[in-house]
Design an enzyme around this catalytic site. Structure first.
Site, PDB file in Angstrom:
ATOM      1  CG  ASP A 284      -2.082   0.931   1.067  1.00 46.62           C
ATOM      2  OD1 ASP A 284      -2.311   1.420  -0.055  1.00 46.62           O
ATOM      3  OD2 ASP A 284      -2.768   1.190   2.077  1.00 46.62           O
ATOM      4  N   GLY A 285       0.374   2.267  -0.664  1.00 45.94           N
ATOM      5  CA  GLY A 285       1.046   3.571  -0.618  1.00 45.94           C
ATOM      6  C   GLY A 285       1.603   4.061  -1.947  1.00 45.94           C
TER       7      GLY A 285
ATOM      8  CG  HIS B  31      -0.311   1.896  -9.311  1.00 40.90           C
ATOM      9  ND1 HIS B  31      -0.515   1.560  -7.990  1.00 40.90           N
ATOM     10  CD2 HIS B  31      -1.420   2.587  -9.681  1.00 40.90           C
ATOM     11  CE1 HIS B  31      -1.692   2.037  -7.586  1.00 40.90           C
ATOM     12  NE2 HIS B  31      -2.254   2.663  -8.593  1.00 40.90           N
TER      13      HIS B  31
ATOM     14  CB  SER C  21      -8.235  -6.001  -2.972  1.00 42.98           C
ATOM     15  OG  SER C  21      -9.052  -4.863  -3.137  1.00 42.98           O
TER      16      SER C  21
ATOM     17  CG  LEU D 229      10.147 -16.587  -3.171  1.00 44.53           C
ATOM     18  CD1 LEU D 229      10.050 -16.560  -1.656  1.00 44.53           C
ATOM     19  CD2 LEU D 229      10.535 -15.206  -3.671  1.00 44.53           C
TER      20      LEU D 229
ATOM     21  NE  ARG E 232      -2.816  -1.496   4.654  1.00 46.98           N
ATOM     22  CZ  ARG E 232      -4.068  -1.534   4.316  1.00 46.98           C
ATOM     23  NH1 ARG E 232      -4.876  -2.390   4.901  1.00 46.98           N
ATOM     24  NH2 ARG E 232      -4.548  -0.724   3.405  1.00 46.98           N
TER      25      ARG E 232
ATOM     26  NE  ARG F  22      -8.181   0.235   5.822  1.00 49.11           N
ATOM     27  CZ  ARG F  22      -8.109   1.550   6.018  1.00 49.11           C
ATOM     28  NH1 ARG F  22      -8.280   2.066   7.218  1.00 49.11           N
ATOM     29  NH2 ARG F  22      -7.858   2.373   5.008  1.00 49.11           N
TER      30      ARG F  22
HETATM   31  C1  IPE Z   1      -1.593   0.109  -3.410  1.00 46.85           C
HETATM   32  O1  IPE Z   1      -1.286   1.454  -3.448  1.00 46.85           O
HETATM   33  C2  IPE Z   1      -1.528  -0.535  -4.758  1.00 46.85           C
HETATM   34  C3  IPE Z   1      -2.679  -1.318  -5.234  1.00 46.85           C
HETATM   35  C4  IPE Z   1      -3.856  -1.425  -4.688  1.00 46.85           C
HETATM   36  C5  IPE Z   1      -2.486  -2.035  -6.462  1.00 46.85           C
HETATM   37  P1  IPE Z   1      -2.477   2.498  -3.457  1.00 46.85           P
HETATM   38  O2  IPE Z   1      -2.890   2.748  -4.853  1.00 46.85           O
HETATM   39  O3  IPE Z   1      -3.572   2.036  -2.551  1.00 46.85           O
HETATM   40  O4  IPE Z   1      -1.758   3.788  -2.874  1.00 46.85           O
HETATM   41  P2  IPE Z   1      -2.394   4.876  -1.892  1.00 46.85           P
HETATM   42  O5  IPE Z   1      -2.958   4.157  -0.703  1.00 46.85           O
HETATM   43  O6  IPE Z   1      -3.446   5.610  -2.657  1.00 46.85           O
HETATM   44  O7  IPE Z   1      -1.227   5.731  -1.531  1.00 46.85           O
HETATM   45 MG    MG Z   2      -4.096   2.430  -0.590  1.00 43.25          MG
END
Ligand code: IPE
Ligand code: MG
Length: 245
Positions: free
Chosen positions: A2-3, A19, A47, A113, A166, A172
């Site tokens: 995430d992020g 991404h 997801s 792996l 996470r 969460r």
């Molecule tokens: C997670 O990063 C990547 C995927 C769901 C594929 P986000 O896209 O959720 O990044 P933020 O949370 O907006 O920073």
């Molecule tokens: Mg996110």
């Protein structure tokens, strides 16, 4: 993982750039995990809730997956990585489904792996699909127990995760590996996924080795000492021990 979006926004760039940087981080983390003799690495790539994102971002993520596979598959294969996919592939495009299935097939002989890519995955989806499969297989209700249902879960080939990481600051589970993570050690970091590297992995592993895993038992130190069955050397303890609290 995430992020990505926030990582890009901090740089005044579109989310897609984040991404893309996230894929580069993943490739390095896979290598770092293999170097550390980690046998199973499972990543939440898309997801079942991510469809709610703007159509442009969703299609960007789908194309990125195709590009990432064509760019990195040969190296991953040469490095001994076996790719496995979990998730509802019936509801992704044929192109994406085929690319994922081809990656699986191409790496089937590897075992250094096991990289599981959760794609169009949700923990609740997994539990429901397992229950459905068990019913279709004719498992009688009074014989359906935890061990039996586990055999129908999407990751029936893997041990339960020891460590759940996470990134991105949220605290969460967001519907990831709900069943399998019953006894996973949870690790949350503010590090945004594109910044997650071998040093961050080592921090997570250092945190993990500090934990005392009791699996519902009382452990070897403190109050419960001397109690029947005490001892934290239960290293094959798995979800399913009946005295869990
Ligand atoms: C997670 O990063 C990547 C995927 C769901 C594929 P986000 O896209 O959720 O990044 P933020 O949370 O907006 O920073
Ligand atoms: Mg996110």
């Amino acid at each position: 993982m995430d992020g990505n979006g926030r990582w890009a926004r901090k740089r005044f760039m579109p989310r897609g750039v984040g991404h893309k940087a996230g894929v580069d981080a993943l490739v390095k983390v896979v290598q770092a995990a293999a170097d550390r003799h980690i046998g199973f690495l499972t990543v939440f790539a898309f997801s079942s809730e991510n469809w709610k994102r703007p159509e442009e971002e969703v299609s960007g993520l789908m194309s990125l997956l195709l590009v990432a596979l064509s760019k990195h598959l040969v190296k991953l294969k040469a490095d001994g990585v076996r790719i496995r996919v979990v998730g509802d592939l019936a509801n992704v495009s044929e192109k994406v489904r085929n690319a994922l299935l081809e990656a699986q097939a191409a790496t089937v002989d590897n075992s250094r792996l096991i990289l599981t890519v959760a794609f169009n995955y949700g923990g609740r989806w997994d539990i429901v699909q397992a229950a459905r499969q068990a019913m279709l297989a004719g498992v009688p209700a009074d014989q359906l127990d935890e061990a039996t249902l586990s055999r129908y879960m999407a990751m029936n080939y893997a041990p339960d995760p020891d460590l759940f990481i996470r990134t991105g600051g949220e605290v969460r589970l967001s519907n990831f590996l709900l069943w399998q993570s019953a006894y996973a050690e949870l690790y949350f970091t503010d590090c945004l996924w594109p910044d997650f590297d071998d040093r961050e992995l080592d921090k997570a592993l250092a945190s993990y080795v500090q934990r005392e895993r009791r699996f519902g038992d009382v452990g070897s130190s403190g109050e419960g000492e001397g109690a029947i069955g005490s001892g934290d050397d239960n290293d094959d303890g798995r979800a399913g021990t009946s005295d869990a609290v």
